[in-house]
Design a protein around this motif. Structure first.
Motif, PDB file in Angstrom:
ATOM      1  N   LEU A 101       0.459  -1.198  -0.385  1.00 24.27           N
ATOM      2  CA  LEU A 101       0.231  -0.271  -0.212  1.00 24.27           C
ATOM      3  C   LEU A 101       0.949   1.226  -0.101  1.00 24.27           C
ATOM      4  O   LEU A 101       1.445   1.117   1.063  1.00 24.27           O
ATOM      5  CB  LEU A 101      -0.751  -0.166   1.534  1.00 24.27           C
ATOM      6  CG  LEU A 101      -2.099  -0.769   1.594  1.00 24.27           C
ATOM      7  CD1 LEU A 101      -2.630  -1.420   2.478  1.00 24.27           C
ATOM      8  CD2 LEU A 101      -2.885  -1.344   0.318  1.00 24.27           C
ATOM      9  N   VAL A 102       0.466   2.049  -0.825  1.00 21.88           N
ATOM     10  CA  VAL A 102       1.391   2.928  -0.880  1.00 21.88           C
ATOM     11  C   VAL A 102       0.905   4.524  -0.585  1.00 21.88           C
ATOM     12  O   VAL A 102      -0.523   4.812  -0.915  1.00 21.88           O
ATOM     13  CB  VAL A 102       1.870   3.827  -2.253  1.00 21.88           C
ATOM     14  CG1 VAL A 102       3.177   1.988  -2.693  1.00 21.88           C
ATOM     15  CG2 VAL A 102       0.933   3.297  -3.459  1.00 21.88           C
ATOM     16  N   ASN A 103       1.633   5.708  -0.178  1.00 21.41           N
ATOM     17  CA  ASN A 103       0.351   7.007  -0.190  1.00 21.41           C
ATOM     18  C   ASN A 103       0.486   8.040  -1.499  1.00 21.41           C
ATOM     19  O   ASN A 103       0.779   7.721  -2.627  1.00 21.41           O
ATOM     20  CB  ASN A 103       0.573   7.930   1.427  1.00 21.41           C
ATOM     21  CG  ASN A 103       2.397   8.370   1.279  1.00 21.41           C
ATOM     22  OD1 ASN A 103       3.003   7.985  -0.275  1.00 21.41           O
ATOM     23  ND2 ASN A 103       2.878   8.672   2.235  1.00 21.41           N
ATOM     24  N   GLU A 104       0.241   9.238  -1.179  1.00 21.70           N
ATOM     25  CA  GLU A 104       0.419   9.502  -2.742  1.00 21.70           C
ATOM     26  C   GLU A 104       1.634  10.106  -2.550  1.00 21.70           C
ATOM     27  O   GLU A 104       1.486  10.309  -4.174  1.00 21.70           O
ATOM     28  CB  GLU A 104      -0.578  11.250  -2.406  1.00 21.70           C
ATOM     29  CG  GLU A 104      -2.581  10.638  -1.952  1.00 21.70           C
ATOM     30  CD  GLU A 104      -2.826  11.955  -1.016  1.00 21.70           C
ATOM     31  OE1 GLU A 104      -2.329  12.981  -0.596  1.00 21.70           O
ATOM     32  OE2 GLU A 104      -4.320  11.702  -1.003  1.00 21.70           O
ATOM     33  N   GLN A 105       2.159  10.367  -2.236  1.00 21.32           N
ATOM     34  CA  GLN A 105       3.703  10.440  -2.816  1.00 21.32           C
ATOM     35  C   GLN A 105       4.438   8.931  -2.560  1.00 21.32           C
ATOM     36  O   GLN A 105       5.924   9.122  -3.132  1.00 21.32           O
ATOM     37  CB  GLN A 105       4.448  10.941  -1.475  1.00 21.32           C
ATOM     38  CG  GLN A 105       3.850  12.510  -0.450  1.00 21.32           C
ATOM     39  CD  GLN A 105       2.804  12.096   0.067  1.00 21.32           C
ATOM     40  OE1 GLN A 105       2.588  11.170   0.890  1.00 21.32           O
ATOM     41  NE2 GLN A 105       2.502  13.696   0.194  1.00 21.32           N
ATOM     42  N   GLY A 106       3.707   8.068  -2.421  1.00 20.73           N
ATOM     43  CA  GLY A 106       4.357   7.037  -3.221  1.00 20.73           C
ATOM     44  C   GLY A 106       5.079   6.109  -2.295  1.00 20.73           C
ATOM     45  O   GLY A 106       6.082   4.821  -2.720  1.00 20.73           O
ATOM     46  N   ASP A 107       5.801   6.540  -1.119  1.00 22.92           N
ATOM     47  CA  ASP A 107       5.676   5.440   0.152  1.00 22.92           C
ATOM     48  C   ASP A 107       5.324   4.507   0.559  1.00 22.92           C
ATOM     49  O   ASP A 107       4.108   4.884   0.747  1.00 22.92           O
ATOM     50  CB  ASP A 107       6.254   6.297   1.484  1.00 22.92           C
ATOM     51  CG  ASP A 107       6.686   8.152   1.448  1.00 22.92           C
ATOM     52  OD1 ASP A 107       8.107   7.619  -0.138  1.00 22.92           O
ATOM     53  OD2 ASP A 107       6.713   9.082   1.361  1.00 22.92           O
ATOM     54  N   ARG A 108       6.262   3.581   0.399  1.00 28.10           N
ATOM     55  CA  ARG A 108       5.072   1.718   0.997  1.00 28.10           C
ATOM     56  C   ARG A 108       4.490   2.894   2.391  1.00 28.10           C
ATOM     57  O   ARG A 108       5.896   2.982   3.527  1.00 28.10           O
ATOM     58  CB  ARG A 108       6.192   1.220   1.445  1.00 28.10           C
ATOM     59  CG  ARG A 108       6.354   0.407  -0.066  1.00 28.10           C
ATOM     60  CD  ARG A 108       7.293  -0.987  -0.141  1.00 28.10           C
ATOM     61  NE  ARG A 108       7.484  -1.332  -1.501  1.00 28.10           N
ATOM     62  CZ  ARG A 108       7.900  -2.253  -1.690  1.00 28.10           C
ATOM     63  NH1 ARG A 108       9.254  -2.231  -0.826  1.00 28.10           N
ATOM     64  NH2 ARG A 108       8.912  -2.304  -3.606  1.00 28.10           N
ATOM     65  N   VAL A 109       3.600   2.451   2.403  1.00 34.57           N
ATOM     66  CA  VAL A 109       2.798   2.509   4.226  1.00 34.57           C
ATOM     67  C   VAL A 109       2.380   1.250   5.043  1.00 34.57           C
ATOM     68  O   VAL A 109       1.741   1.135   5.988  1.00 34.57           O
ATOM     69  CB  VAL A 109       2.283   3.290   3.878  1.00 34.57           C
ATOM     70  CG1 VAL A 109       1.514   4.788   3.745  1.00 34.57           C
ATOM     71  CG2 VAL A 109       0.411   3.674   3.302  1.00 34.57           C
ATOM     72  N   GLY A 110       2.220   0.051   3.451  1.00 34.60           N
ATOM     73  CA  GLY A 110       1.035  -0.946   4.381  1.00 34.60           C
ATOM     74  C   GLY A 110       1.784  -2.210   3.131  1.00 34.60           C
ATOM     75  O   GLY A 110       2.220  -2.150   2.470  1.00 34.60           O
TER      76      GLY A 110
END
Length: 114
Positions: free
Chosen positions: A8-17
């Motif tokens: 799962l990625v946030n709007e910035q493209g960072d993996r968050v899950g």
């Protein structure tokens, strides 16, 4: 990307899950690293050394002396404190040695299962 894991990625493209398939999840949950008695980050050589270690000779001699005095009811308050401390250290060492042996056995079992 593996089929067993999706991120799962946030709007910035960072993996968050992460979403894991059930088999992958079960392997992680049931791995030895999830076991609080399994010693992580210690090499097999270090585990063998730990499994075979003993109290320092001076500590063992002092413990033997104090135990003998205890059987004759000749311990001072200071000696009782020393005896309690040495027994606590011996108990802690025994637990660490047991955990090292357990970790070695778990590693052996995992290698055989692979």
């Amino acid at each position: 990307m593996s089929d067993s894991a999706r991120y799962l990625v946030n709007e910035q493209g960072d993996r968050v899950g992460v979403i894991l398939d059930l088999d992958h999840y079960q392997r992680l949950v049931n791995s030895p690293t999830a076991d609080p008695d399994y010693l992580i980050g210690i090499s097999p050589t270090e585990l063998h050394a730990l499994a075979n270690c003993k109290l320092a000779p001076t500590d063992q001699t002092r413990l033997d002396d104090l135990l003998e005095k205890q059987t004759n009811d000749q311990l001072s308050e200071t000696e009782i404190t020393q005896l309690d401390q040495l027994l606590a250290e011996a108990d802690a060492l025994t637990l660490l040695k047991t955990r090292a042996r357990y970790t070695l056995q778990q590693n052996k079992d995992l290698a055989q299962a692979s």
